[in-house]
Design a protein around this motif. Structure first.
Motif, short mmCIF file in Angstrom:
data_model
loop_
_atom_site.label_atom_id
_atom_site.label_comp_id
_atom_site.label_asym_id
_atom_site.label_seq_id
_atom_site.Cartn_x
_atom_site.Cartn_y
_atom_site.Cartn_z
N LEU A 1 0.84 -1.20 0.00
CA LEU A 1 0.00 0.00 0.00
C LEU A 1 0.87 1.25 0.00
CD1 LEU A 1 -2.83 1.38 0.39
CD2 LEU A 1 -2.37 1.24 2.86
N ILE A 2 1.88 1.29 0.86
CA ILE A 2 2.74 2.47 0.98
C ILE A 2 3.62 2.64 -0.25
CG2 ILE A 2 4.65 3.47 2.30
CD1 ILE A 2 3.40 2.11 4.80
N ILE A 3 4.24 1.56 -0.70
CA ILE A 3 5.10 1.63 -1.88
C ILE A 3 4.31 2.14 -3.09
CG2 ILE A 3 6.37 0.26 -3.58
CD1 ILE A 3 8.03 0.66 -1.15
N ASN A 4 3.12 1.60 -3.30
CA ASN A 4 2.30 2.04 -4.43
C ASN A 4 1.81 3.47 -4.25
OD1 ASN A 4 2.37 -0.29 -6.10
ND2 ASN A 4 0.94 -1.33 -4.73
N ALA A 5 1.53 3.87 -3.02
CA ALA A 5 1.07 5.23 -2.76
C ALA A 5 2.14 6.24 -3.14
CB ALA A 5 0.70 5.39 -1.29
N TYR A 6 3.39 5.88 -2.97
CA TYR A 6 4.47 6.79 -3.32
C TYR A 6 4.89 6.71 -4.79
CZ TYR A 6 5.79 8.57 1.32
OH TYR A 6 5.81 9.24 2.52
N PHE A 7 4.87 5.50 -5.39
CA PHE A 7 5.56 5.34 -6.67
C PHE A 7 4.68 4.97 -7.86
CE2 PHE A 7 8.94 5.03 -3.55
CZ PHE A 7 9.87 5.89 -4.12
N SER A 8 3.45 4.55 -7.65
CA SER A 8 2.62 4.20 -8.79
C SER A 8 2.00 5.45 -9.42
CB SER A 8 1.50 3.24 -8.37
OG SER A 8 0.52 3.93 -7.60
N LYS A 9 1.51 5.30 -10.64
CA LYS A 9 0.82 6.41 -11.31
C LYS A 9 -0.43 6.81 -10.55
CE LYS A 9 2.02 6.16 -16.22
NZ LYS A 9 1.50 5.89 -17.59
N GLU A 10 -1.07 5.82 -9.94
CA GLU A 10 -2.28 6.12 -9.17
C GLU A 10 -1.95 6.84 -7.87
OE1 GLU A 10 -1.53 3.06 -10.43
OE2 GLU A 10 -2.81 3.38 -12.18
N GLY A 11 -0.72 6.75 -7.43
CA GLY A 11 -0.28 7.40 -6.21
C GLY A 11 0.45 8.70 -6.50
N ALA A 12 1.46 9.00 -5.69
CA ALA A 12 2.19 10.27 -5.82
C ALA A 12 3.17 10.27 -6.99
CB ALA A 12 2.93 10.58 -4.51
N ASN A 13 3.50 9.09 -7.52
CA ASN A 13 4.33 8.98 -8.72
C ASN A 13 5.67 9.70 -8.56
OD1 ASN A 13 4.81 7.98 -11.25
ND2 ASN A 13 3.51 9.43 -12.35
N TYR A 14 6.36 9.44 -7.45
CA TYR A 14 7.64 10.10 -7.17
C TYR A 14 8.63 9.89 -8.32
CZ TYR A 14 6.97 11.57 -2.27
OH TYR A 14 6.60 12.21 -1.12
N SER A 15 9.40 10.94 -8.62
CA SER A 15 10.31 10.89 -9.77
C SER A 15 11.76 11.20 -9.41
CB SER A 15 9.84 11.88 -10.84
OG SER A 15 9.70 13.19 -10.30
N LEU A 16 12.02 11.71 -8.20
CA LEU A 16 13.37 12.06 -7.79
C LEU A 16 13.56 11.64 -6.34
CD1 LEU A 16 16.06 13.52 -8.53
CD2 LEU A 16 15.03 15.62 -7.64
N THR A 17 14.57 10.81 -6.08
CA THR A 17 14.73 10.24 -4.74
C THR A 17 16.19 10.31 -4.28
OG1 THR A 17 15.08 7.99 -5.56
CG2 THR A 17 12.80 8.66 -5.12
N ARG A 18 16.34 10.12 -2.98
CA ARG A 18 17.67 10.20 -2.35
C ARG A 18 17.85 9.00 -1.42
NH1 ARG A 18 19.46 14.32 2.49
NH2 ARG A 18 21.64 14.63 1.93
N THR A 19 19.10 8.63 -1.20
CA THR A 19 19.40 7.67 -0.16
C THR A 19 20.74 8.03 0.46
OG1 THR A 19 19.43 5.31 0.40
CG2 THR A 19 20.59 5.95 -1.61
N HIS A 20 21.08 7.36 1.56
CA HIS A 20 22.33 7.67 2.26
C HIS A 20 23.37 6.60 1.97
CE1 HIS A 20 21.11 4.69 5.40
NE2 HIS A 20 19.90 5.18 5.19
N MET A 21 24.63 7.02 1.90
CA MET A 21 25.77 6.12 1.78
C MET A 21 26.39 6.02 3.17
SD MET A 21 27.27 8.09 -1.53
CE MET A 21 28.74 7.12 -1.81
N ASN A 22 26.68 4.81 3.64
CA ASN A 22 27.02 4.58 5.04
C ASN A 22 25.81 4.96 5.89
OD1 ASN A 22 29.61 3.75 4.36
ND2 ASN A 22 30.55 5.74 4.73
N SER A 23 25.96 4.94 7.19
CA SER A 23 24.82 5.22 8.06
C SER A 23 24.58 6.72 8.20
CB SER A 23 25.07 4.62 9.45
OG SER A 23 26.20 5.22 10.07
#
Length: 502
Positions: free
Chosen positions: A95-117
């Protein structure tokens, strides 16, 4: 005399009819779809019909005046968010993954992550755990394989359009630093080449997992964070030297010269000093593809003059907001009204020096997001990335207990999910303004409204309009030769989509 009055009245009626017909020919009805999120309860709800009211604000879109192209909108993959998703049922995780990334949801297009902690990790760790391993023969991303990598892969599977992912280090391993600690200190010059190799090894390892890396920020918050959690300090001169003589050449040498490098990555108030050094000349700016910024300098001021300065210093490079959240708070659980109320504080409410207190008022979380994103778009920023996508009811997990708010809050013990109003606020932009959209000119006659507009690659136009006031508004939207009257609720955010056939 009465007869003349009668004739004159007839002429007047005919004139009014003609004027009305002429007006209808000149101003056709504009066809739009309107989606609203409001304190009254709308959640990206399609609203219609519209009543014509007096005291109408005029909003005029001019697609012939253009500004920057949009890179995207989205949020960050953190170990904390990924860990929480793994504790939920598959139904709620999906539910959460689709809410953020599917066309029916928020359809996120630019993301970030961390290297190391980082602070939103469960513990402190590095991909280069062996002291003195200057060639990084023992480089490993095993810490990411249980939580972070599966979350990213699930997001990729849910996304029809795909999204860009950039990575940011909070610190090198302590053995590479002058203070030998996770927190604070500087990278020792003898490890500049090793640290540059670290970025190249990261790309190779992640792409071996099937996860393409779009680019990097060089260092999260190079001024530090008050020596609280993972950090590593750079001056503008030190970072520019590292990128110019080590990181850029290393990525180029290893076949990763197409990876984006964003410099700075901290609050906007320090922008001028940094871009003056980064973009001093052709050599210093060669490997910098853009500038990254955070919003923590203020809960209210988006620093338009600094953003303008950064843009004109390097008009052909990216200017991306890479992190923002309602910080120093424990999130409210299933209480939408709190997110619309002037109750949220940030770190500066308690800790800022007296001279800077005015920058840190209590301010409604929705208002912070809507005001900042619109203010950024109207001042050359081309991307806006939220911080954690998912946090728990405490605002963590966070090893330092640096509690924050996320658009989606979960209770893993009871397998419950709460989509806060911040989720819908982000979706007003990410869902409807797509990568490659061109920001276009929009004018309005009400100084209390904030608004921005962009023309998507498919020709559709998205207008986002924000009314933080306590009164309903009404506006007449004018585009080309067409008009429509639209009602705007008190404390609401609207996205108006204009289809290509207008």
């Amino acid at each position: 005399m009465n007869r003349w009055k009668s004739i004159r009245s007839c002429f007047l009626i005919v004139a009014i009819i003609c004027a009305t017909l002429s007006c209808k020919e000149k101003h056709k009805m504009l066809h739009v779809d309107v989606y609203e999120t409001s304190a009254a309860g709308n959640q990206l709800t399609r609203v219609t019909p519209f009543e014509v009211k007096e005291n109408t604000t005029v909003v005029t879109i001019d697609e012939n005046i253009t500004y920057q192209k949009i890179t995207g909108f989205g949020g960050a993959f953190t170990e904390s968010s990924a860990y929480l998703l793994n504790r939920l049922s598959k139904e709620n995780r999906d539910l959460i993954i689709n809410a953020y990334f599917s066309k029916e949801g928020a359809n996120y297009s630019l993301t970030r992550t961390h290297m190391n902690s980082c602070d939103f990790s469960l513990s402190q760790y590095s991909y280069s755990p062996v002291v003195g391993d200057m060639e990084l023969k023992h480089f490993t991303i095993k810490e990411d394989k249980d939580d972070l990598i599966p979350m990213i892969k699930d997001a990729m599977a849910a996304s029809d359009n795909g999204f860009r992912l950039f990575a940011s280090p909070w610190t090198a391993a302590p053995w590479m630093k002058d203070n030998k600690h996770w927190v604070g200190g500087k990278l020792l010059p003898e490890y500049y080449d090793t640290w540059a190799l670290f970025f190249s090894k990261y790309v190779k390892a992640y792409e071996a997992e099937g996860i393409p890396i779009w680019g990097f920020t060089v260092e999260n918050e190079p001024h530090g964070n008050g020596d609280n959690w993972e950090s590593m300090h750079f001056t503008p001169q030190e970072m520019t030297n590292f990128v110019q003589h080590h990181l850029g050449p290393r990525l180029e040498q290893d076949g990763y010269g197409d990876k984006i490098i964003l410099g700075y990555d901290q609050n906007r108030a320090g922008l001028k000093e940094w871009v003056d050094v980064m973009y001093q000349d052709q050599e210093s700016s060669k490997y910098f593809d853009g500038t990254a910024i955070h919003w923590y300098e203020s809960t209210y001021d988006y620093f338009p003059e600094d953003l303008q300065y950064a843009h004109y210093k390097a008009p052909d490079k990216y200017l991306i907001e890479t992190e923002g959240c309602v910080d120093s708070q424990i999130p409210e659980w299933k209480n939408d009204q709190w997110y619309w109320s002037k109750e949220a504080t940030d770190w500066g409410w308690d800790w800022a020096p007296e001279k800077d207190k005015y920058l840190h008022p209590k301010y409604a979380p929705v208002n912070r997001y809507a005001r900042d994103i619109i203010g950024c778009m109207n001042n050359w920023v081309d991307g806006w990335v939220d911080w954690n996508m998912v946090l728990d009811r405490q605002g963590g997990p966070n090893w330092f207990k640096n509690w924050c708010v996320a658009p989606v809050i979960v209770d893993p013990d009871n397998d419950e999910v709460y989509f806060t109003p911040l989720y819908y606020t982000m979706a007003h932009f990410s869902k409807y303004i797509r990568p490659g959209a061109q920001v276009i000119d929009v004018q309005n006659t009400d100084k209390d409204l904030m608004l921005t507009a962009a023309k998507n690659p498919d020709g559709t136009i998205a207008l986002v309009i924000f009314n933080e006031g306590m009164k309903d508004k009404n506006y007449e939207l004018r585009f080309r030769e067409s008009v429509i009257n639209i009602n705007l609720s008190a404390q609401s955010l609207q996205t108006v989509m204009i289809p290509t056939q207008n």
